[in-house]
Design a protein around this motif. Structure first.
Motif, PDB file in Angstrom:
ATOM      1  N   LEU A  18      -1.974   6.701   6.992  1.00 58.54           N
ATOM      2  CA  LEU A  18      -0.899   6.636   5.979  1.00 58.54           C
ATOM      3  C   LEU A  18       0.331   5.928   6.551  1.00 58.54           C
ATOM      4  O   LEU A  18       0.950   5.099   5.874  1.00 58.54           O
ATOM      5  CB  LEU A  18      -0.523   8.046   5.513  1.00 58.54           C
ATOM      6  CG  LEU A  18      -1.533   8.755   4.620  1.00 58.54           C
ATOM      7  CD1 LEU A  18      -1.083  10.193   4.345  1.00 58.54           C
ATOM      8  CD2 LEU A  18      -1.726   8.026   3.288  1.00 58.54           C
ATOM      9  N   GLY A  19       0.664   6.255   7.780  1.00 58.45           N
ATOM     10  CA  GLY A  19       1.831   5.636   8.416  1.00 58.45           C
ATOM     11  C   GLY A  19       1.669   4.128   8.516  1.00 58.45           C
ATOM     12  O   GLY A  19       2.594   3.363   8.203  1.00 58.45           O
ATOM     13  N   VAL A  20       0.478   3.682   8.919  1.00 59.31           N
ATOM     14  CA  VAL A  20       0.222   2.241   9.068  1.00 59.31           C
ATOM     15  C   VAL A  20       0.220   1.562   7.697  1.00 59.31           C
ATOM     16  O   VAL A  20       0.787   0.469   7.526  1.00 59.31           O
ATOM     17  CB  VAL A  20      -1.126   2.024   9.811  1.00 59.31           C
ATOM     18  CG1 VAL A  20      -1.529   0.562   9.771  1.00 59.31           C
ATOM     19  CG2 VAL A  20      -1.021   2.511  11.238  1.00 59.31           C
ATOM     20  N   LEU A  21      -0.357   2.215   6.712  1.00 62.18           N
ATOM     21  CA  LEU A  21      -0.378   1.641   5.350  1.00 62.18           C
ATOM     22  C   LEU A  21       1.034   1.501   4.788  1.00 62.18           C
ATOM     23  O   LEU A  21       1.327   0.552   4.057  1.00 62.18           O
ATOM     24  CB  LEU A  21      -1.191   2.525   4.410  1.00 62.18           C
ATOM     25  CG  LEU A  21      -2.701   2.327   4.397  1.00 62.18           C
ATOM     26  CD1 LEU A  21      -3.340   3.355   3.476  1.00 62.18           C
ATOM     27  CD2 LEU A  21      -3.075   0.925   3.924  1.00 62.18           C
ATOM     28  N   GLN A  22       1.887   2.471   5.103  1.00 60.54           N
ATOM     29  CA  GLN A  22       3.248   2.409   4.561  1.00 60.54           C
ATOM     30  C   GLN A  22       4.068   1.298   5.187  1.00 60.54           C
ATOM     31  O   GLN A  22       5.008   0.810   4.591  1.00 60.54           O
ATOM     32  CB  GLN A  22       3.932   3.760   4.720  1.00 60.54           C
ATOM     33  CG  GLN A  22       3.387   4.750   3.693  1.00 60.54           C
ATOM     34  CD  GLN A  22       4.265   5.961   3.523  1.00 60.54           C
ATOM     35  OE1 GLN A  22       4.464   6.705   4.468  1.00 60.54           O
ATOM     36  NE2 GLN A  22       4.787   6.146   2.340  1.00 60.54           N
ATOM     37  N   GLU A  23       3.685   0.898   6.382  1.00 61.46           N
ATOM     38  CA  GLU A  23       4.356  -0.261   6.995  1.00 61.46           C
ATOM     39  C   GLU A  23       3.940  -1.533   6.273  1.00 61.46           C
ATOM     40  O   GLU A  23       4.749  -2.410   6.010  1.00 61.46           O
ATOM     41  CB  GLU A  23       3.960  -0.388   8.469  1.00 61.46           C
ATOM     42  CG  GLU A  23       4.646   0.611   9.364  1.00 61.46           C
ATOM     43  CD  GLU A  23       4.070   0.558  10.775  1.00 61.46           C
ATOM     44  OE1 GLU A  23       3.490  -0.485  11.157  1.00 61.46           O
ATOM     45  OE2 GLU A  23       4.163   1.568  11.480  1.00 61.46           O
ATOM     46  N   ASP A  24       2.642  -1.635   5.975  1.00 64.64           N
ATOM     47  CA  ASP A  24       2.113  -2.823   5.301  1.00 64.64           C
ATOM     48  C   ASP A  24       0.781  -2.452   4.649  1.00 64.64           C
ATOM     49  O   ASP A  24      -0.239  -2.320   5.339  1.00 64.64           O
ATOM     50  CB  ASP A  24       1.924  -3.961   6.321  1.00 64.64           C
ATOM     51  CG  ASP A  24       1.374  -5.217   5.679  1.00 64.64           C
ATOM     52  OD1 ASP A  24       1.187  -5.221   4.439  1.00 64.64           O
ATOM     53  OD2 ASP A  24       1.118  -6.195   6.410  1.00 64.64           O
ATOM     54  N   ALA A  25       0.802  -2.312   3.330  1.00 62.56           N
ATOM     55  CA  ALA A  25      -0.395  -1.853   2.616  1.00 62.56           C
ATOM     56  C   ALA A  25      -1.418  -2.970   2.434  1.00 62.56           C
ATOM     57  O   ALA A  25      -2.502  -2.735   1.918  1.00 62.56           O
ATOM     58  CB  ALA A  25       0.007  -1.276   1.265  1.00 62.56           C
ATOM     59  N   ARG A  26      -1.053  -4.201   2.843  1.00 63.48           N
ATOM     60  CA  ARG A  26      -1.994  -5.311   2.642  1.00 63.48           C
ATOM     61  C   ARG A  26      -2.909  -5.535   3.853  1.00 63.48           C
ATOM     62  O   ARG A  26      -3.722  -6.443   3.855  1.00 63.48           O
ATOM     63  CB  ARG A  26      -1.214  -6.594   2.322  1.00 63.48           C
ATOM     64  CG  ARG A  26      -0.480  -6.491   0.987  1.00 63.48           C
ATOM     65  CD  ARG A  26      -0.106  -7.829   0.456  1.00 63.48           C
ATOM     66  NE  ARG A  26       0.702  -8.598   1.401  1.00 63.48           N
ATOM     67  CZ  ARG A  26       1.086  -9.837   1.193  1.00 63.48           C
ATOM     68  NH1 ARG A  26       0.727 -10.457   0.087  1.00 63.48           N
ATOM     69  NH2 ARG A  26       1.832 -10.466   2.070  1.00 63.48           N
ATOM     70  N   GLN A  27      -2.772  -4.698   4.868  1.00 69.02           N
ATOM     71  CA  GLN A  27      -3.618  -4.858   6.057  1.00 69.02           C
ATOM     72  C   GLN A  27      -5.074  -4.543   5.724  1.00 69.02           C
ATOM     73  O   GLN A  27      -5.357  -3.680   4.897  1.00 69.02           O
ATOM     74  CB  GLN A  27      -3.165  -3.884   7.154  1.00 69.02           C
ATOM     75  CG  GLN A  27      -1.786  -4.191   7.693  1.00 69.02           C
ATOM     76  CD  GLN A  27      -1.374  -3.172   8.731  1.00 69.02           C
ATOM     77  OE1 GLN A  27      -1.821  -3.228   9.863  1.00 69.02           O
ATOM     78  NE2 GLN A  27      -0.536  -2.237   8.323  1.00 69.02           N
ATOM     79  N   THR A  28      -5.991  -5.213   6.391  1.00 65.43           N
ATOM     80  CA  THR A  28      -7.418  -4.952   6.147  1.00 65.43           C
ATOM     81  C   THR A  28      -7.819  -3.660   6.860  1.00 65.43           C
ATOM     82  O   THR A  28      -7.133  -3.199   7.774  1.00 65.43           O
ATOM     83  CB  THR A  28      -8.283  -6.109   6.694  1.00 65.43           C
ATOM     84  OG1 THR A  28      -8.082  -6.169   8.110  1.00 65.43           O
ATOM     85  CG2 THR A  28      -7.900  -7.434   6.051  1.00 65.43           C
ATOM     86  N   TYR A  29      -8.961  -3.110   6.404  1.00 69.12           N
ATOM     87  CA  TYR A  29      -9.479  -1.899   7.051  1.00 69.12           C
ATOM     88  C   TYR A  29      -9.732  -2.173   8.540  1.00 69.12           C
ATOM     89  O   TYR A  29      -9.484  -1.331   9.395  1.00 69.12           O
ATOM     90  CB  TYR A  29     -10.777  -1.442   6.377  1.00 69.12           C
ATOM     91  CG  TYR A  29     -10.613  -1.155   4.900  1.00 69.12           C
ATOM     92  CD1 TYR A  29      -9.661  -0.233   4.468  1.00 69.12           C
ATOM     93  CD2 TYR A  29     -11.397  -1.793   3.946  1.00 69.12           C
ATOM     94  CE1 TYR A  29      -9.490   0.043   3.115  1.00 69.12           C
ATOM     95  CE2 TYR A  29     -11.236  -1.528   2.596  1.00 69.12           C
ATOM     96  CZ  TYR A  29     -10.283  -0.619   2.180  1.00 69.12           C
ATOM     97  OH  TYR A  29     -10.107  -0.345   0.853  1.00 69.12           O
ATOM     98  N   THR A  30     -10.217  -3.374   8.815  1.00 70.53           N
ATOM     99  CA  THR A  30     -10.520  -3.742  10.210  1.00 70.53           C
ATOM    100  C   THR A  30      -9.237  -3.749  11.040  1.00 70.53           C
ATOM    101  O   THR A  30      -9.212  -3.212  12.160  1.00 70.53           O
ATOM    102  CB  THR A  30     -11.180  -5.149  10.242  1.00 70.53           C
ATOM    103  OG1 THR A  30     -12.275  -5.130   9.331  1.00 70.53           O
ATOM    104  CG2 THR A  30     -11.655  -5.510  11.630  1.00 70.53           C
TER     105      THR A  30
END
Lengths: 179, 114
Positions: A18-30
């Motif tokens: 969640l923390g990483v997604l909130q920084e940038d939600a466009r990142q790939t799962y990889t």
């Protein structure tokens, strides 16, 4: 130690995602997996599970209204209400497009606090005079115009009291920060 | 002024048409008026800052003309502005103007009958 959210319990890995997604939600799962030391399928499964449970509500775009050319004014409106009518007043405010946030608070009296935007002071006044003051149960209204914004952030797992509590508990139990 | 016009001016208004007294942009005092009679009474009750706020924005004459549809009183209120009244002087002049007009309106049916 896990956080329970209705049926779903979040663990440290979920919080990290969640923390990483909130920084940038466009990142790939990889990319997320690489950063957190997880496989992309683990990241995928956990994200999908959090979406299904409504923990991740949506992916959106944060706009800098000023840079986008919007010349709106923002105000914080405090509406003093008759306690019997306050729910209805709050619901009515939620329907208005110029009202961005609505909260209730109990100090000496029952209050509704709302963040409002308008084109200018005149439109703000017209909205409050024509649409808020006439609502049954409205006793008084105090409005403060925002003159300068020092901070505005969305809720983040990074500053969640829940996460801080989690860190503290892990420190106690494990003798170190596990996050 | 005929009886129909007088009744329209003196009618009790629904919430959305009432006059709501503010002291400044977005600051509602909690006082409102649902008729011309109530409006006159509230002139004596509200914070004088509210009278000054609405008077110099032209809110009173606008409400009187557009909602009560009483052009005559709207014009009388408008005329008061050239004297730039403030504070209690404004309160007294407004009250006297509305009160005089209201008296004329309410005395008309009986004088017509006589």
């Amino acid at each position: 130690m896990k956080f329970k959210n209705n049926a779903l319990a979040l663990d440290a890995a979920d919080l990290k995602i969640l923390g990483v997604l909130q920084e940038d939600a466009r990142q790939t799962y990889t990319a997320i997996g690489r950063r957190l030391g997880m496989s992309h399928s683990t990241v995928y499964d956990r994200i999908k599970r959090m979406e299904r449970h409504g923990i991740i509500k949506k992916y959106t775009t944060v706009i800098d209204a000023e840079k986008a050319g919007a010349k709106n004014i923002t105000a914080v409106m405090t509406v003093f209400t008759d306690p019997k009518e306050s729910e209805k007043v709050a619901e009515k405010l939620c329907e208005a497009p110029q009202v961005l946030e609505v909260y209730t608070s109990l100090s000496e009296e029952l209050l509704i606090i709302a963040k409002v935007v308008a084109e200018d002071q005149e439109s703000l006044h017209a909205f409050i005079a024509d649409s808020v003051a006439p609502l049954p149960g409205v006793l008084r209204i105090r409005t403060s115009m925002v003159t300068k914004k020092f901070k505005e952030t969305l809720f983040s797992m990074a500053n969640s009291p829940k996460k801080l509590a989690f860190v503290e508990e892990n420190r106690d139990e494990m003798g170190e920060n596990k996050l | 002024m005929n009886e129909e016009t007088t009744s329209r001016i003196l009618r009790t208004l629904p919430r959305e048409k009432m006059f709501y007294f503010f002291t400044s942009i977005g600051n509602y005092t909690g006082k409102s008026a649902a008729s011309l009679k109530e409006f006159m009474d509230k002139i004596n009750e509200v914070d004088v800052r509210s009278l000054e706020f609405h008077f110099y924005r032209g809110d009173f004459e606008k409400w009187i003309a557009e909602v009560l549809q009483d052009e005559e009183l709207a014009e009388e209120v408008r005329k008061l502005r050239k004297f730039n009244p403030m504070g209690e002087v404004l309160r007294n002049q407004l009250h006297a103007t509305v009160s005089k007009h209201l008296k004329q309106l309410t005395s008309k049916p009986s004088s017509a009958q006589a």
